[in-house]
Motif scaffolding. Structure first.
Motif, mmCIF file in Angstrom:
data_model
loop_
_atom_site.group_PDB
_atom_site.id
_atom_site.type_symbol
_atom_site.label_atom_id
_atom_site.label_comp_id
_atom_site.label_asym_id
_atom_site.label_seq_id
_atom_site.Cartn_x
_atom_site.Cartn_y
_atom_site.Cartn_z
ATOM 1 N N MET A 143 0.809 -1.218 0.000
ATOM 2 C CA MET A 143 0.000 0.000 0.000
ATOM 3 C C MET A 143 0.846 1.274 0.000
ATOM 4 O O MET A 143 0.318 2.369 -0.168
ATOM 5 C CB MET A 143 -0.920 0.014 1.233
ATOM 6 C CG MET A 143 -1.941 -1.107 1.285
ATOM 7 S SD MET A 143 -3.080 -1.130 -0.117
ATOM 8 C CE MET A 143 -2.488 -2.557 -1.011
ATOM 9 N N GLY A 144 2.160 1.135 0.222
ATOM 10 C CA GLY A 144 3.019 2.311 0.258
ATOM 11 C C GLY A 144 2.934 3.082 1.560
ATOM 12 O O GLY A 144 3.110 4.308 1.591
ATOM 13 N N LEU A 145 2.677 2.357 2.662
ATOM 14 C CA LEU A 145 2.527 3.004 3.967
ATOM 15 C C LEU A 145 3.816 3.004 4.787
ATOM 16 O O LEU A 145 3.789 3.287 5.985
ATOM 17 C CB LEU A 145 1.410 2.309 4.765
ATOM 18 C CG LEU A 145 0.008 2.371 4.147
ATOM 19 C CD1 LEU A 145 -0.971 1.505 4.930
ATOM 20 C CD2 LEU A 145 -0.492 3.811 4.067
ATOM 21 N N ASP A 146 4.952 2.715 4.134
ATOM 22 C CA ASP A 146 6.226 2.608 4.845
ATOM 23 C C ASP A 146 6.560 3.861 5.645
ATOM 24 O O ASP A 146 7.071 3.786 6.766
ATOM 25 C CB ASP A 146 7.376 2.345 3.855
ATOM 26 C CG ASP A 146 7.111 1.193 2.911
ATOM 27 O OD1 ASP A 146 6.185 1.337 2.093
ATOM 28 O OD2 ASP A 146 7.810 0.181 2.975
ATOM 29 N N PHE A 174 -3.619 7.710 2.153
ATOM 30 C CA PHE A 174 -2.152 7.688 2.213
ATOM 31 C C PHE A 174 -1.548 6.616 1.308
ATOM 32 O O PHE A 174 -0.333 6.432 1.305
ATOM 33 C CB PHE A 174 -1.693 7.447 3.657
ATOM 34 C CG PHE A 174 -1.965 8.597 4.577
ATOM 35 C CD1 PHE A 174 -1.279 9.792 4.437
ATOM 36 C CD2 PHE A 174 -2.926 8.492 5.575
ATOM 37 C CE1 PHE A 174 -1.528 10.871 5.290
ATOM 38 C CE2 PHE A 174 -3.180 9.547 6.437
ATOM 39 C CZ PHE A 174 -2.481 10.746 6.282
ATOM 40 N N HIS A 175 -2.390 5.907 0.552
ATOM 41 C CA HIS A 175 -1.849 4.884 -0.330
ATOM 42 C C HIS A 175 -0.998 5.511 -1.432
ATOM 43 O O HIS A 175 -1.281 6.604 -1.916
ATOM 44 C CB HIS A 175 -2.988 4.092 -0.994
ATOM 45 C CG HIS A 175 -3.645 3.118 -0.075
ATOM 46 N ND1 HIS A 175 -4.672 2.293 -0.486
ATOM 47 C CD2 HIS A 175 -3.428 2.818 1.229
ATOM 48 C CE1 HIS A 175 -5.066 1.534 0.534
ATOM 49 N NE2 HIS A 175 -4.327 1.837 1.581
ATOM 50 N N ARG A 176 0.005 4.771 -1.841
ATOM 51 C CA ARG A 176 0.833 5.208 -2.970
ATOM 52 C C ARG A 176 0.014 5.112 -4.257
ATOM 53 O O ARG A 176 -0.959 4.362 -4.358
ATOM 54 C CB ARG A 176 2.074 4.326 -3.086
ATOM 55 C CG ARG A 176 1.758 2.876 -3.417
ATOM 56 C CD ARG A 176 2.999 2.025 -3.533
ATOM 57 N NE ARG A 176 2.652 0.625 -3.819
ATOM 58 C CZ ARG A 176 2.419 0.150 -5.042
ATOM 59 N NH1 ARG A 176 2.507 0.950 -6.100
ATOM 60 N NH2 ARG A 176 2.106 -1.117 -5.230
ATOM 61 N N GLU A 177 0.443 5.865 -5.252
ATOM 62 C CA GLU A 177 -0.178 5.750 -6.566
ATOM 63 C C GLU A 177 0.125 4.354 -7.129
ATOM 64 O O GLU A 177 1.271 3.908 -7.104
ATOM 65 C CB GLU A 177 0.371 6.827 -7.505
ATOM 66 C CG GLU A 177 -0.311 6.861 -8.849
ATOM 67 C CD GLU A 177 0.182 7.997 -9.724
ATOM 68 O OE1 GLU A 177 -0.200 8.035 -10.910
ATOM 69 O OE2 GLU A 177 0.955 8.837 -9.226
ATOM 70 N N GLY A 178 -0.894 3.667 -7.602
ATOM 71 C CA GLY A 178 -0.698 2.326 -8.140
ATOM 72 C C GLY A 178 -0.844 1.220 -7.125
ATOM 73 O O GLY A 178 -0.580 0.050 -7.444
ATOM 74 N N ALA A 179 -1.261 1.542 -5.890
ATOM 75 C CA ALA A 179 -1.471 0.497 -4.881
ATOM 76 C C ALA A 179 -2.572 -0.454 -5.328
ATOM 77 O O ALA A 179 -3.598 -0.024 -5.858
ATOM 78 C CB ALA A 179 -1.831 1.127 -3.543
#
Length: 326
Positions: free
Chosen positions: A43-46, A135-140
């Motif tokens: 999800m890009g939540l790092d 807060f997800h990254r683009e493309g999640a």
């Protein structure tokens, strides 16, 4: 499982989604914790939910074993640098000073108060994929698409009952009869998965879903610890053509292999289960580089993230040792 509050977009449980507020405490050996780290990565939540890693060997404190922070896992002086605690249990007790139950990972902790919010590993991954969308990254990817939820839930129930929990029922069986029953159910389940994955790339078809996230950690640990340590030795994972190729396909997908720490897995299982391994001798194999061999699963079509994209490499502080190709 006692602490099941949810962090949601509307803050209905009193815990609103907020970047930087929560810390995910895991152990890299634990398959349930591994699932939460995979979804956090996908999800890009790092950078939104920080990560705390406990030592692979639990520490005996006041007669009980506890997940603790050590210098090896990024906590100089034995205190987590963000939470300021030595053991995850401290966050349980901050939430409930009278708590006298067990402590499990993963645990999501509210940093300002130090309180444990949740140790509900099933709900945590679902919420990371839904409640944290802003807060997800683009493309999640969408790991739990609405049109497939009933089937995902059904597969998840079967995988947990017969496979993910089945290895534990086999390994800690108190009698020959209970072991025989558990190991039969386990390998019947693996046979069913082998058949399913012979016909399609992922458990629900052409793309990775929550079901794949939940199965992968068990497969990643199978030959390394479950086959020998837990006496799940009817067959090895590498003896299942489709399952082994599927597992390698996922391992080579960003978010899966880069959250898998084979050294921690072996050291934890062989080092802490003294009832079944009193010598605490740690097995050295199998060679993890085999996970990087070609899998050819792309011939079945599909792609891991559908219309989405793979996540960026993890931040340096979250990285596990790189597996060296054969």
């Amino acid at each position: 499982m006692r602490f099941v509050d949810r962090v949601t977009a509307d803050g209905a449980d009193g815990w609103p989604v907020e970047a930087g507020r929560y810390r995910l405490v895991i152990n890299r050996a634990c398959p349930w914790a591994n699932r939460t780290v995979i979804v956090r990565r996908l999800m890009g939540l790092d950078e939104v939910i920080s990560l705390a890693v406990t030592d692979p060997i639990q520490e005996l404190i006041a007669g009980e074993v506890h997940w603790v922070f050590t210098a090896e896992t990024g906590s100089p002086g034995g205190l987590d640098p963000v939470l300021g605690v030595h053991a995850l249990r401290d966050s349980y007790l901050k939430r409930d000073p009278d708590y006298d139950g067990g402590v499990s990972v993963p645990g999501l902790v509210d940093v300002p108060s130090g309180h444990l919010v949740s140790n509900d590993y099933d709900q945590l991954t679902l919420d990371f994929g839904s409640e944290w969308k802003r807060f997800h990254r683009e493309g999640a990817p969408d790991l739990y698409p609405e049109r497939q939820r009933d089937e995902i839930d059904s597969v998840n129930e079967f995988v947990y009952r017969d496979v993910a929990n089945g290895v534990y029922r086999s390994g800690f069986a108190p009698s020959q009869a209970s072991y025989d029953r558990a190991v039969r159910i386990l390998f019947d389940g693996l046979d069913r998965l082998e058949d399913r994955l012979t016909r399609q790339r992922y458990l629900l078809g052409d793309h990775v879903t929550e079901a794949d996230v939940r199965l992968f950690p068990t497969l990643a640990r199978f030959d390394a610890v479950y086959h020998g340590h837990f006496k799940c030795n009817v067959r090895k994972l590498i003896e299942y053509p489709a399952l082994w190729a599927y597992a390698r396909d996922l391992f080579q997908t960003p978010g899966f292999g880069d959250t898998t720490h084979f050294d921690h897995i072996r050291r934890h299982y062989y080092g802490v289960h003294t009832a079944i391994n009193p010598t605490r001798v740690v097995a050295v194999g199998p060679d993890p580089a085999a996970w990087l061999t070609p899998h050819f699963r792309e011939q079945l079509g599909g792609s891991p993230f559908g219309d989405g994209t793979p996540p960026e490499p993890p931040p340096a502080i979250d990285r596990v040792p790189v597996v060296v190709p054969l």
